[in-house]
Write an enzyme that holds these catalytic residues in place. Structure first.
Site, short mmCIF file in Angstrom:
data_model
loop_
_atom_site.label_atom_id
_atom_site.label_comp_id
_atom_site.label_asym_id
_atom_site.label_seq_id
_atom_site.Cartn_x
_atom_site.Cartn_y
_atom_site.Cartn_z
CD GLU A 179 3.69 3.51 -16.86
OE1 GLU A 179 2.51 3.91 -15.99
OE2 GLU A 179 4.60 4.13 -16.33
CB SER A 238 1.83 1.41 -14.26
OG SER A 238 1.29 2.16 -15.72
CB SER A 280 -7.35 6.11 -15.93
OG SER A 280 -6.36 5.43 -16.26
#
Length: 356
Positions: free
Chosen positions: A13, A187, A318
């Site tokens: 990530e 994720s 986000s």
């Protein structure tokens, strides 16, 4: 206040972290802080220690990291470092962190959220945002966190643990579809929804690229939500409506893939219960400062906790920033609240130790 935003690192990530970090750095600068954005893995070349002060600025930069759909491998990340050094911490990183008042941890994925970095900072007496090493590690490890949830009567999907080189269980305790995911990761990288025996082995093989411990989970049919908690305050939940497919890596970080609704259109009691369970889950895992809990809900079975996130993403797409905005908390104020909330926890701890 002098703040280092620590981002990048060595996890899959990495690109998400850099995007978050650049945005957080500018937000904290807009609040008057002197901020340096530092890549944990690559570090900074310095000719002398005097140059450290020049890294900190109140001026916002034009840094704009784009998040591609490509999942970074260890080889691809290691190739970025050309100075033949080894280890997670790049050149001069620890020295720069020691010059700050506090470090904003903008890291994501295993090497950022599993407690290793937090342990180094604790041993170096460096203040940082988010949870401590133990709670970070427990939240990152899905097997451990789910066992803690079940012990605390927090409903979560049933699961089977599979380790590398172990034989597959002859029969799963639940029917297809199932979810295959790395025990450590985020994720949705390496995560698959599996519908048949024929699909199971390829899914396990892919997930093993990212971890040597996997979960095969019962698939819970329901609407998907996330709910953040900042300094003990539960934010409104956000519903995640995927336009096509499911909420995988691509849908999380690319525009026009997903619709988000906050506050969600659900019964008030369900929303209130979600907030209560989110706080209970963070407390059960020993998390502090802030975090985010992901949920599934259906009317028949109620609320299921998917997982806890100790360092929620702060990219433009986000979830936590969107939840905060729904109650009038802007992005810069959210970042500042996270920093000042953890600073207050450190000060309270120092006061208690002084009284002993």
């Amino acid at each position: 206040m002098k703040i280092v935003v620590l981002a990048g690192g060595r996890s899959t990530e990495r690109n998400v972290s850099l995007s978050s970090g650049a945005k957080v750095a500018n937000a904290l600068r807009s609040k008057g802080h002197n901020v340096a954005l530092v890549d944990l893995f690559l570090g900074v070349d310095l000719q002398s220690d005097a140059e450290i002060a020049e890294l900190f600025t109140t001026e916002q930069t034009e840094a704009n990291y784009q998040i591609s759909d490509a999942i970074l491998t260890d080889d691809a990340i290691n190739a970025l470092r050309t100075d033949d050094t080894k280890g997670l911490f790049g050149r001069n990183v620890l020295k720069i962190l020691q010059s700050a008042d506090i470090v904003y941890l903008g890291l994501h994925g295993e090497d950022g959220e599993n407690g290793k970095v937090q342990a180094v900072l604790d041993l170096s007496e460096i203040r940082y945002t988010g949870s401590d090493p133990l709670s970070s590690g427990m939240a990152m490890n899905k097997k451990v966190s789910k066992e803690i949830m079940l012990f605390n009567q927090i409903q979560t999907a049933a699961f089977v643990l599979v380790k590398a080189n172990d034989p597959l269980p002859t029969k799963l305790p639940f029917d297809y579809p199932v979810v295959v995911k790395p025990s450590n990761g985020g994720s949705s990288i390496g995560t698959h929804i599996v519908h048949t025996d024929a699909e199971l082995q390829p899914a396990l093989a892919d997930a093993l690229r990212f971890d040597d411990e996997l979960l095969i989970e019962e698939f819970i049919q329901g609407r998907e939500f996330s709910l953040g908690v900042v300094n003990g305050q539960a934010m409104p939940a956000i519903e995640i409506k995927v336009n096509d497919g499911w909420y995988d890596f691509e849908h999380k970080f690319q525009d026009n893939k997903t619709t988000f609704v906050t506050p969600p259109d659900i019964p008030e009691k369900v929303h209130a219960d979600m907030k209560t369970i989110a706080i209970k889950t963070l407390d059960a895992l020993g998390m502090s400062n802030y975090g985010r809990i992901d949920f599934l809900w259906n009317q028949k079975d109620g609320l299921y906790v998917i997982e806890a996130n100790s360092l929620p993403g702060m990219t433009p797409l986000s979830l936590l920033p969107q939840e905060a905005a729904a109650v009038g908390i802007g992005y810069a104020d959210l970042c500042n609240s996270i920093v000042m909330g953890k600073w207050d926890l450190y000060e309270q701890k120092n006061s208690r130790q002084t009284l002993v």
